[in-house]
Write a protein that holds these residues in place. Structure first.
Motif, PDB file in Angstrom:
ATOM      1  N   SER A 174      12.753  90.078  62.079  1.00 43.32           N
ATOM      2  CA  SER A 174      11.855  89.016  61.710  1.00 43.32           C
ATOM      3  C   SER A 174      10.840  89.564  60.939  1.00 43.32           C
ATOM      4  N   ALA A 175       9.962  88.755  60.364  1.00 46.88           N
ATOM      5  CA  ALA A 175       8.990  89.317  59.510  1.00 46.88           C
ATOM      6  C   ALA A 175       7.921  88.357  59.273  1.00 46.88           C
ATOM      7  N   HIS A 176       6.696  88.450  58.891  1.00 45.76           N
ATOM      8  CA  HIS A 176       5.631  87.487  58.407  1.00 45.76           C
ATOM      9  C   HIS A 176       5.820  87.489  56.660  1.00 45.76           C
ATOM     10  N   GLY A 177       5.607  86.638  56.077  1.00 53.65           N
ATOM     11  CA  GLY A 177       5.430  86.554  54.665  1.00 53.65           C
ATOM     12  C   GLY A 177       4.436  85.616  54.031  1.00 53.65           C
ATOM     13  N   ARG A 178       4.532  85.705  52.578  1.00 55.51           N
ATOM     14  CA  ARG A 178       3.928  84.435  51.875  1.00 55.51           C
ATOM     15  C   ARG A 178       4.825  84.119  50.779  1.00 55.51           C
ATOM     16  N   VAL A 179       4.773  82.771  50.196  1.00 59.57           N
ATOM     17  CA  VAL A 179       5.611  82.493  49.348  1.00 59.57           C
ATOM     18  C   VAL A 179       4.698  82.979  48.152  1.00 59.57           C
ATOM     19  N   VAL A 180       5.467  83.658  47.198  1.00 55.93           N
ATOM     20  CA  VAL A 180       4.876  84.366  45.822  1.00 55.93           C
ATOM     21  C   VAL A 180       5.476  83.607  44.377  1.00 55.93           C
ATOM     22  N   ASN A 181       6.661  82.880  44.682  1.00 58.27           N
ATOM     23  CA  ASN A 181       7.522  82.429  43.555  1.00 58.27           C
ATOM     24  C   ASN A 181       8.252  81.178  43.916  1.00 58.27           C
ATOM     25  N   GLN A 182       8.154  80.077  43.153  1.00 57.70           N
ATOM     26  CA  GLN A 182       9.071  78.805  43.512  1.00 57.70           C
ATOM     27  C   GLN A 182       9.879  78.647  42.216  1.00 57.70           C
ATOM     28  N   THR A 183      10.885  78.444  42.309  1.00 59.82           N
ATOM     29  CA  THR A 183      12.022  77.853  41.390  1.00 59.82           C
ATOM     30  C   THR A 183      12.748  76.786  41.745  1.00 59.82           C
ATOM     31  N   GLU A 184      13.392  75.892  40.805  1.00 61.63           N
ATOM     32  CA  GLU A 184      14.163  74.911  41.132  1.00 61.63           C
ATOM     33  C   GLU A 184      15.467  75.260  42.142  1.00 61.63           C
ATOM     34  N   VAL A 185      15.858  76.324  42.113  1.00 64.69           N
ATOM     35  CA  VAL A 185      16.816  76.941  43.121  1.00 64.69           C
ATOM     36  C   VAL A 185      16.345  77.665  44.547  1.00 64.69           C
ATOM     37  N   GLY A 186      15.008  77.868  44.618  1.00 71.04           N
ATOM     38  CA  GLY A 186      14.519  78.462  45.830  1.00 71.04           C
ATOM     39  C   GLY A 186      13.091  78.874  45.697  1.00 71.04           C
ATOM     40  N   ILE A 187      12.753  79.942  46.633  1.00 71.06           N
ATOM     41  CA  ILE A 187      11.459  80.558  46.578  1.00 71.06           C
ATOM     42  C   ILE A 187      11.647  82.027  46.855  1.00 71.06           C
ATOM     43  N   GLY A 188      10.797  82.702  46.444  1.00 69.93           N
ATOM     44  CA  GLY A 188      10.597  84.135  46.508  1.00 69.93           C
ATOM     45  C   GLY A 188       9.430  84.412  47.796  1.00 69.93           C
ATOM     46  N   VAL A 189       9.830  85.304  48.604  1.00 65.45           N
ATOM     47  CA  VAL A 189       8.775  85.457  49.757  1.00 65.45           C
ATOM     48  C   VAL A 189       8.473  87.196  49.616  1.00 65.45           C
ATOM     49  N   GLU A 190       7.235  87.282  49.862  1.00 66.67           N
ATOM     50  CA  GLU A 190       6.848  88.875  49.835  1.00 66.67           C
ATOM     51  C   GLU A 190       6.543  88.903  51.426  1.00 66.67           C
ATOM     52  N   PHE A 191       7.130  90.162  52.012  1.00 67.23           N
ATOM     53  CA  PHE A 191       6.866  90.338  53.370  1.00 67.23           C
ATOM     54  C   PHE A 191       5.664  91.070  53.404  1.00 67.23           C
ATOM     55  N   THR A 192       4.638  90.136  54.396  1.00 67.61           N
ATOM     56  CA  THR A 192       3.287  91.001  54.553  1.00 67.61           C
ATOM     57  C   THR A 192       3.175  91.631  55.707  1.00 67.61           C
ATOM     58  N   GLU A 193       4.092  91.555  56.709  1.00 67.70           N
ATOM     59  CA  GLU A 193       3.786  92.074  58.089  1.00 67.70           C
ATOM     60  C   GLU A 193       5.108  92.133  58.762  1.00 67.70           C
ATOM     61  N   ILE A 194       5.537  93.440  59.113  1.00 70.88           N
ATOM     62  CA  ILE A 194       6.911  93.440  59.791  1.00 70.88           C
ATOM     63  C   ILE A 194       6.550  94.675  61.196  1.00 70.88           C
TER      64      ILE A 194
END
Length: 120
Positions: free
Chosen positions: A78-98
């Protein structure tokens, strides 16, 4: 529970210069938006030490804070993250806390993926 803070980067810089190798990954992720409580189950297309790309046609707002629970080949982390990118096929998530234990599971998973040499 002790957690490890991960550094943030400018997302446009991240697209040009990766901090870690990305690997193709077929794991399942459960994403929960911390603000709305909305939950989504999807596939992770790529994974690195610092984040992942989730294949989905569902959108999240940029900067949305998420809790991620990933499962792959019997391993879970598990991890905490934030959305950093959004495209038609998905989202990029950066881990912020683990958590350190989850970080260890992530590193083990990445080491296994590195042996297959399926970089994204």
């Amino acid at each position: 529970m002790r957690t490890e803070q991960l550094s943030e980067t400018n997302s446009s810089e991240g697209a040009k210069l990766r901090r870690a190798t990305r690997y193709y990954f077929g794991g399942v992720v459960e994403l929960t938006d911390l603000e709305s409580g909305r939950m989504l189950v999807a596939l992770v297309r790529s994974l690195s030490l610092y984040g992942c790309f989730v294949k989905t046609d569902q959108s999240f707002r940029l900067g949305a804070k998420l809790v991620l629970k990933m499962t792959h080949s019997g391993s879970q982390f598990s991890a905490h993250g934030r959305v950093v990118n959004q495209t038609e096929v998905g989202i990029g998530v950066e881990f912020t806390e683990i958590d350190p234990i989850d970080r260890s599971h992530l590193e083990e998973c990445l080491a296994e993926l590195a042996r297959t040499d399926k970089t994204a």
